[in-house]
Scaffold this active site. Structure first.
Site, PDB file in Angstrom:
ATOM      1  N   LYS A 216      31.312 100.201 -44.207  1.00 30.88           N
ATOM      2  CA  LYS A 216      30.836 100.571 -42.864  1.00 30.88           C
ATOM      3  C   LYS A 216      32.026 101.229 -42.178  1.00 30.88           C
ATOM      4  CE  LYS A 216      30.704  99.794 -38.909  1.00 30.88           C
ATOM      5  NZ  LYS A 216      31.196 100.805 -37.915  1.00 30.88           N
TER       6      LYS A 216
ATOM      7  N   THR B  35      38.502  92.186 -32.849  1.00 35.30           N
ATOM      8  CA  THR B  35      37.348  92.242 -33.763  1.00 35.30           C
ATOM      9  C   THR B  35      37.635  91.403 -35.007  1.00 35.30           C
ATOM     10  OG1 THR B  35      36.955  94.504 -32.994  1.00 35.30           O
ATOM     11  CG2 THR B  35      35.742  93.813 -34.928  1.00 35.30           C
ATOM     12  N   GLY B  36      38.878  91.438 -35.476  1.00 36.51           N
ATOM     13  CA  GLY B  36      39.245  90.658 -36.653  1.00 36.51           C
ATOM     14  C   GLY B  36      39.013  89.170 -36.450  1.00 36.51           C
TER      15      GLY B  36
ATOM     16  N   GLU C  51      49.027  96.238 -27.529  1.00 38.50           N
ATOM     17  CA  GLU C  51      48.897  97.393 -28.413  1.00 38.50           C
ATOM     18  C   GLU C  51      48.085  98.464 -27.676  1.00 38.50           C
ATOM     19  OE1 GLU C  51      46.091  97.444 -31.739  1.00 38.50           O
ATOM     20  OE2 GLU C  51      47.711  98.190 -32.993  1.00 38.50           O
TER      21      GLU C  51
ATOM     22  N   GLY D 116      41.113  96.869 -38.476  1.00 36.47           N
ATOM     23  CA  GLY D 116      40.720  97.204 -37.111  1.00 36.47           C
ATOM     24  C   GLY D 116      41.508  96.372 -36.126  1.00 36.47           C
ATOM     25  N   SER D 117      40.940  96.184 -34.953  1.00 37.10           N
ATOM     26  CA  SER D 117      41.688  95.510 -33.890  1.00 37.10           C
ATOM     27  C   SER D 117      41.734  93.996 -34.106  1.00 37.10           C
ATOM     28  CB  SER D 117      41.058  95.827 -32.541  1.00 37.10           C
ATOM     29  OG  SER D 117      39.735  95.356 -32.535  1.00 37.10           O
TER      30      SER D 117
HETATM   31  P1  NAD Z   1      37.842  98.127 -33.878  1.00 35.59           P
HETATM   32  O1  NAD Z   1      38.178  96.730 -34.170  1.00 35.59           O
HETATM   33  O2  NAD Z   1      37.231  98.461 -32.568  1.00 35.59           O
HETATM   34  O3  NAD Z   1      36.839  98.700 -34.962  1.00 35.59           O
HETATM   35  C1  NAD Z   1      37.133  98.678 -36.343  1.00 35.59           C
HETATM   36  C2  NAD Z   1      35.854  98.658 -37.125  1.00 35.59           C
HETATM   37  O4  NAD Z   1      35.168  97.433 -36.851  1.00 35.59           O
HETATM   38  C3  NAD Z   1      34.869  99.782 -36.776  1.00 35.59           C
HETATM   39  O5  NAD Z   1      34.242 100.225 -37.960  1.00 35.59           O
HETATM   40  C4  NAD Z   1      33.877  99.077 -35.876  1.00 35.59           C
HETATM   41  O6  NAD Z   1      32.599  99.680 -35.876  1.00 35.59           O
HETATM   42  C5  NAD Z   1      33.829  97.704 -36.514  1.00 35.59           C
HETATM   43  N1  NAD Z   1      33.344  96.622 -35.648  1.00 35.59           N
HETATM   44  C6  NAD Z   1      33.445  96.507 -34.302  1.00 35.59           C
HETATM   45  N2  NAD Z   1      32.849  95.371 -33.886  1.00 35.59           N
HETATM   46  C7  NAD Z   1      32.376  94.739 -34.987  1.00 35.59           C
HETATM   47  C8  NAD Z   1      31.675  93.523 -35.218  1.00 35.59           C
HETATM   48  N3  NAD Z   1      31.313  92.727 -34.214  1.00 35.59           N
HETATM   49  N4  NAD Z   1      31.372  93.182 -36.473  1.00 35.59           N
HETATM   50  C9  NAD Z   1      31.724  93.973 -37.510  1.00 35.59           C
HETATM   51  N5  NAD Z   1      32.356  95.144 -37.350  1.00 35.59           N
HETATM   52  C10 NAD Z   1      32.696  95.528 -36.114  1.00 35.59           C
HETATM   53  O7  NAD Z   1      39.171  98.959 -34.121  1.00 35.59           O
HETATM   54  P2  NAD Z   1      39.390 100.526 -33.955  1.00 35.59           P
HETATM   55  O8  NAD Z   1      39.517 100.822 -32.497  1.00 35.59           O
HETATM   56  O9  NAD Z   1      38.405 101.281 -34.774  1.00 35.59           O
HETATM   57  O10 NAD Z   1      40.804 100.715 -34.689  1.00 35.59           O
HETATM   58  C11 NAD Z   1      42.002 100.509 -34.057  1.00 35.59           C
HETATM   59  C12 NAD Z   1      42.588  99.162 -34.458  1.00 35.59           C
HETATM   60  O11 NAD Z   1      42.743  99.100 -35.867  1.00 35.59           O
HETATM   61  C13 NAD Z   1      43.968  98.959 -33.892  1.00 35.59           C
HETATM   62  O12 NAD Z   1      44.096  97.658 -33.380  1.00 35.59           O
HETATM   63  C14 NAD Z   1      44.881  99.130 -35.103  1.00 35.59           C
HETATM   64  O13 NAD Z   1      46.101  98.488 -35.006  1.00 35.59           O
HETATM   65  C15 NAD Z   1      44.042  98.588 -36.198  1.00 35.59           C
HETATM   66  N6  NAD Z   1      44.492  99.113 -37.493  1.00 35.59           N
HETATM   67  C16 NAD Z   1      45.185  98.284 -38.329  1.00 35.59           C
HETATM   68  C17 NAD Z   1      45.670  98.771 -39.548  1.00 35.59           C
HETATM   69  C18 NAD Z   1      46.463  97.894 -40.483  1.00 35.59           C
HETATM   70  O14 NAD Z   1      46.664  98.288 -41.622  1.00 35.59           O
HETATM   71  N7  NAD Z   1      46.912  96.732 -40.075  1.00 35.59           N
HETATM   72  C19 NAD Z   1      45.422 100.095 -39.896  1.00 35.59           C
HETATM   73  C20 NAD Z   1      44.729 100.899 -39.015  1.00 35.59           C
HETATM   74  C21 NAD Z   1      44.252 100.389 -37.814  1.00 35.59           C
END
Ligand code: NAD
Length: 495
Positions: free
Chosen positions: A175, A232-233, A383, A228-229
């Site tokens: 996804k 969300t994680g 961040e 991701g963030s």
């Molecule tokens: P985000 O958490 O908003 O979204 C990431 C993904 O999660 C997207 O595909 C989104 O649709 C999905 N998502 C959102 N809510 C969800 C839910 N309830 N259930 C399942 N999936 C859901 O993050 P973003 O804004 O897309 O990306 C930026 C973040 O990613 C930053 O915090 C960045 O530091 C992090 N990031 C980390 C790494 C790493 O390797 N550590 C690499 C790149 C980005």
């Protein structure tokens, strides 16, 4: 343009709903993708489960390596189109998209080699005491992996998960971020053409709240691999705990770069500017907190401001551009909000501090440096995920390490110093999963990538990436004529 990819077929969402793909440089809608929901996730997981129970599970590493190399070749053949699509969808400068495309081809090749090594590894025989038992460890693919990726490096994040998972023999439902799904769909097409059996890889586009949530909740998924963030994680980990799914999390960071007074100013300035502003600062390992040694602070910051003001900003496909627009209106608003907060909290703007000059449309933010920052300010603690660098000064090594580690995050950290012993000592003291000495934000695809503290758990890339999709299985066999004499704990027998 975009369609959901399930079982080697291209589908629309049953609901008929779509999401606009917006070019962040022009703010124009240039494509649409289906807004998949629980229904499509269900269908994709069923396809992946069927593929996992079929012959894919029994393939040898060598057989999988042939497909992985064909994928790498397909990526190289589509280099121009993939890079152009990534730049249009994400906004990043075209040369950086080319780097991403070239890197992902290397990653597929690297995991082809590791798939072959899995055959060579076979079952590991363990040294166990006595002669009664033979114990081996077999490495089995975990199963169906739900993969959720963000928008900052769409091609890379897709590949960091998909390539090792396929090498391990897993099946996947991806996804991608709703802001940048097009390149994931394009690689899915390349992967299909490379001969991957139907259902082994599926890509469902849609929002996090609908498609993402449905994937994490689905009982047919064995593991969630998420980037991701942090917020969300955390939510995903809680949800996955319901049925004890395995999770790996690559999350956010607020990464420090420490610069000591013995550095050569010019290259150090370049490394600091690169670490803070590459990819418009939308990098999980962006070094967005600069700790500068007091004796050189004035000179260093003056030169840094000159270099940063000279960064050429523009649409990612324009000649000579080093910084493109931010990915979306939402991200633009978030970053501008932090810039305003920094000013309101009392920090001083050394350069930038708002919208990039000369642009009427597009999500362009000027690379911004804040000085007179204190540790309680949101621009120091949060961040921002945009082109904003916050600076503090330090007097000695101990203070630098203390300030650097004073964060809930622990993804990456950088130290610049001519004294190799000091650089090594400081790197060891920094609480981070990735450290750089006298360079910054270099991605070594053979090395483990991931964070400590609230930056996540698990590692991607290198052999660690492969292991994260394998489950070790113990196989202990009683040998004919074996005796229990050697066994320390008495075996309980009924009286
Ligand atoms: P985000 O958490 O908003 O979204 C990431 C993904 O999660 C997207 O595909 C989104 O649709 C999905 N998502 C959102 N809510 C969800 C839910 N309830 N259930 C399942 N999936 C859901 O993050 P973003 O804004 O897309 O990306 C930026 C973040 O990613 C930053 O915090 C960045 O530091 C992090 N990031 C980390 C790494 C790493 O390797 N550590 C690499 C790149 C980005």
């Amino acid at each position: 343009m975009g369609k959901i990819y399930i079982g080697n077929e291209w589908l629309s969402a049953k609901s008929g709903k779509e999401i606009d793909c917006i070019d962040p440089a022009s703010e124009e809608v240039f494509a649409r993708i289906p807004a998949g929901s629980a229904e499509e996730i269900d269908q994709a997981v069923a396809a992946a489960r069927a593929a996992f129970s079929g012959p894919w599970r029994e393939t040898t590493g060598r057989e999988r390596a042939v497909i992985l190399r064909a994928i790498a070749e397909g990526i190289r053949q589509n280099r121009e189109a993939l890079a152009a699509l990534e730049t249009r969808d994400n906004g990043k400068p075209l040369p950086e998209s080319f780097i991403d495309v070239d890197t992902i081809a290397q990653i597929f090749d690297m995991y082809a080699g590791m798939a072959e090594e899995l055959d060579a590894r076979g079952e590991e025989v363990l040294e166990v005491p006595g002669d009664a038992m033979r114990t081996t460890v077999a490495y089995r693919p975990i199963g169906v992996i739900g993969m959720i990726t963000p928008w900052n490096f769409p091609l890379e994040q897709f590949t960091w998960k998909v390539a090792p998972a396929l090498a391990a023999g897993c099946c996947a439902v991806v996804k991608p971020s709703e802001f940048t799904s097009l390149s994931s769909l394009e690689i899915a097409r390349i992967i299909g053409a490379a001969g991957l059996p139907a259902g082994v890889l599926n890509v469902v586009t849609g929002t996090g709240a609908e498609a993402g949530e449905a994937l994490v909740r689905h009982p047919g998924v064995d593991k969630i691999s998420f980037t991701g963030s942090t917020i969300t994680g955390r939510h995903i980990m809680k949800t996955a705990a319901e049925d004890l799914k395995r999770v790996s999390l690559e999350l956010g960071g607020k990464n420090p770069v420490i610069v000591f007074d013995d550095v050569d100013i010019e290259p150090a300035v370049e490394w600091v500017a690169f670490g803070a502003f590459v990819n418009q600062g939308q990098v999980c390992t962006a070094t967005s907190r600069l700790l500068i040694h007091e004796p050189i602070a004035g000179r260093f910051l003056a030169r840094l401001a000159e270099v940063v003001k000279a960064i050429r900003i523009g649409p990612g496909d324009a000649e000579g551009v080093k910084m493109g627009p931010l990915v979306s209106k939402a991200q633009y608003d978030k970053v501008m909000g932090y810039i305003e907060a920094g000013k309101a909290e009392g920090a001083s703007v050394l350069c930038g501090g708002g919208r990039a000059e000369g642009f009427d449309v597009g999500y362009f933010v000027a690379p911004t440096i804040f000085v007179d920052v204190t540790p309680d300010m949101s621009i120091w603690t949060d961040e921002i995920f945009g082109p904003v660098l916050s600076v503090m000064r330090f007097e000695d090594e101990a203070e630098a390490v203390r300030l650097a580690n004073d964060t809930p995050y622990g993804l990456a950290a950088t130290v610049l110093s001519a004294d190799r012993d000091r650089a090594e000592r400081v790197a060891d003291a920094l609480e981070a999963g990735i450290t750089w000495q006298n360079c910054n934000n270099m991605v070594v695809i053979q090395a483990p990538w991931g964070g400590v503290k609230k930056s996540g758990m698990g590692r991607e890339l290198g052999r660690w990436g492969l292991e994260s999709f394998l489950e070790p299985k113990q196989k202990t066999r009683w040998l004919p004529g074996g005796s229990l004499d050697w066994y320390q704990t008495p075996v309980q027998t009924a009286e």
